[in-house]
Scaffold this active site. Structure first.
Site, PDB file in Angstrom:
ATOM      1  N   ARG A 125     -33.280   4.383  -9.101  1.00  0.00           N
ATOM      2  CA  ARG A 125     -32.387   4.316 -10.261  1.00  0.00           C
ATOM      3  C   ARG A 125     -33.134   4.754 -11.518  1.00  0.00           C
ATOM      4  O   ARG A 125     -34.046   4.081 -11.976  1.00  0.00           O
ATOM      5  CB  ARG A 125     -31.876   2.882 -10.450  1.00  0.00           C
ATOM      6  CG  ARG A 125     -31.069   2.669 -11.724  1.00  0.00           C
ATOM      7  CD  ARG A 125     -29.706   3.316 -11.674  1.00  0.00           C
ATOM      8  NE  ARG A 125     -28.827   2.609 -10.747  1.00  0.00           N
ATOM      9  CZ  ARG A 125     -27.585   3.015 -10.447  1.00  0.00           C
ATOM     10  NH1 ARG A 125     -27.100   4.113 -10.998  1.00  0.00           N
ATOM     11  NH2 ARG A 125     -26.845   2.322  -9.587  1.00  0.00           N
ATOM     12  N   GLU A 165     -25.881  15.369 -17.454  1.00  0.00           N
ATOM     13  CA  GLU A 165     -26.196  15.955 -16.153  1.00  0.00           C
ATOM     14  C   GLU A 165     -25.662  17.387 -16.011  1.00  0.00           C
ATOM     15  O   GLU A 165     -24.526  17.662 -16.404  1.00  0.00           O
ATOM     16  CB  GLU A 165     -25.580  15.095 -15.045  1.00  0.00           C
ATOM     17  CG  GLU A 165     -25.874  13.618 -15.187  1.00  0.00           C
ATOM     18  CD  GLU A 165     -25.026  12.764 -14.267  1.00  0.00           C
ATOM     19  OE1 GLU A 165     -24.701  13.228 -13.148  1.00  0.00           O
ATOM     20  OE2 GLU A 165     -24.653  11.644 -14.659  1.00  0.00           O
ATOM     21  N   HIS A 211     -29.159  14.632 -12.082  1.00  0.00           N
ATOM     22  CA  HIS A 211     -28.548  13.430 -12.673  1.00  0.00           C
ATOM     23  C   HIS A 211     -29.519  12.776 -13.659  1.00  0.00           C
ATOM     24  O   HIS A 211     -30.054  11.690 -13.411  1.00  0.00           O
ATOM     25  CB  HIS A 211     -28.206  12.477 -11.524  1.00  0.00           C
ATOM     26  CG  HIS A 211     -27.305  11.336 -11.841  1.00  0.00           C
ATOM     27  ND1 HIS A 211     -27.387  10.612 -13.009  1.00  0.00           N
ATOM     28  CD2 HIS A 211     -26.309  10.770 -11.121  1.00  0.00           C
ATOM     29  CE1 HIS A 211     -26.482   9.649 -12.989  1.00  0.00           C
ATOM     30  NE2 HIS A 211     -25.808   9.723 -11.840  1.00  0.00           N
ATOM     31  N   ARG A 268     -31.190  12.609  -2.171  1.00  0.00           N
ATOM     32  CA  ARG A 268     -32.057  11.662  -2.877  1.00  0.00           C
ATOM     33  C   ARG A 268     -32.563  10.556  -1.965  1.00  0.00           C
ATOM     34  O   ARG A 268     -33.280   9.662  -2.425  1.00  0.00           O
ATOM     35  CB  ARG A 268     -31.316  11.065  -4.067  1.00  0.00           C
ATOM     36  CG  ARG A 268     -30.071  10.265  -3.724  1.00  0.00           C
ATOM     37  CD  ARG A 268     -29.342   9.813  -4.974  1.00  0.00           C
ATOM     38  NE  ARG A 268     -28.238   8.903  -4.656  1.00  0.00           N
ATOM     39  CZ  ARG A 268     -27.780   7.961  -5.466  1.00  0.00           C
ATOM     40  NH1 ARG A 268     -28.340   7.801  -6.649  1.00  0.00           N
ATOM     41  NH2 ARG A 268     -26.770   7.202  -5.125  1.00  0.00           N
TER      42      ARG A 268
END
Length: 305
Positions: free
Chosen positions: A79, A278, A175, A105
């Protein structure tokens, strides 16, 4: 879900380290990462997800935001920083049980090149290819490369190639989470007059305001735009410029307080000190590749000069 770690840190260090500039680090209880320090900046990049976790130009402090509550284990997404969302963005369009934002990811990417550039920048090239593990979630043959260049600005280029015999469609995002003095202090420039899809209200709108300020949860996907944006943070006395290429959607996200309370990997007040801006290709701007075709999605992050 994850790929079993194929990594031998000592071998990677022997093959790819750059003396005084780039090395491989494996700390107990943490995922392995690359540490870069050159004349422009310092950066940390996790091999799991090819995930940029830190970028600090020498003339300022950390540009990226990392959750202090982030998971750091295989099978769970990191995160903060810059997750690579691939080969879908958001929930899977037909199976909500598949991982949010795809599997890119959640897998180790292979380091295939490191290079000290003549101008003092540092380049790292990662690759993720189709395998039995990826085909458990997505049936296509592909090769994805992520090229990260650490300099006065941070540049990421995600290059996806269709290595199969049939066309396929994918969506993606870089992101990026940005470190703020406070969400109430900042505004975002460059989106005036742009149509956006408001994911929270399920409606399209046009941003009339010159600058976007954030005082409530926001999930906006600005459509048909490649315009650079500025995150202006007067308290931190800096203006972060976010440029992009090969991306037709700019996503702006901040979850707000209530959503943070329900996120195990984010502090209850985490929303106060970050915003995501993003480079995205999704919705009507998902990418279709014929066999042999490639597409690049890129973002460049740095201080406005």
């Amino acid at each position: 879900m994850n790929l079993e770690s194929p990594l031998d840190i000592d071998l990677l260090d022997e093959k790819f380290s750059l003396e005084g500039e780039l090395g491989f680090i494996e700390m107990e209880g943490e995922l392995p990462f690359i540490s870069v320090s050159n004349k422009y900046a310092q950066a940390d990049i996790c091999l799991y997800g090819a995930h940029v976790m830190s970028f600090t130009p020498h003339n300022t402090f950390e540009l990226l935001w990392m959750s202090p509550s982030s998971f750091s284990e295989e099978g769970k997404a990191i995160r903060g920083g810059i997750p690579v969302c691939f080969p879908w963005f958001g929930p899977h369009n037909s199976d909500p049980q598949l991982p949010q934002h795809g599997f890119g990811r959640l897998m180790y990417w292979e380091v295939i090149e490191t290079r000290a550039e003549a101008n003092g920048e540092t380049l790292i090239r990662f690759q993720l290819n189709a395998s039995e593990a990826t085909k458990a979630y997505w049936p296509h043959d592909f090769s994805a490369e992520l090229v990260i260049t650490v300099g006065a600005a941070l540049k990421l280029i995600l290059n996806v190639t269709n290595t199969s015999t049939e066309a396929f469609e994918y969506s993606c995002a870089l992101h990026s989470y940005f470190n703020l003095s406070g969400i109430e202090n900042i505004h975002i420039e460059g989106l005036q007059g742009t149509t956006y899809y408001n994911q929270l209200t399920k409606a399209n709108a046009i941003q009339e305001e010159a600058n976007l300020t954030i005082s409530e949860p926001v999930t906006r996907h600005y459509l048909d735009t490649q315009t650079p944006v500025i995150i202006a943070d007067p308290v931190f006395r800096r203006r972060i410029q976010v440029q992009k290429a090969g991306s037709q959607v700019t996503t702006v996200w901040n979850p707000g307080q209530e959503a943070c309370l329900n996120m195990q990997d984010m502090p209850d007040d985490g929303y106060e000190t970050f915003v995501c801006v993003e480079a995205t290709n999704a919705f009507k701007h998902s990418i279709t590749l014929a066999p042999g075709e490639s597409h690049q999605t890129a973002t460049i992050i740095g201080l406005e000069v």
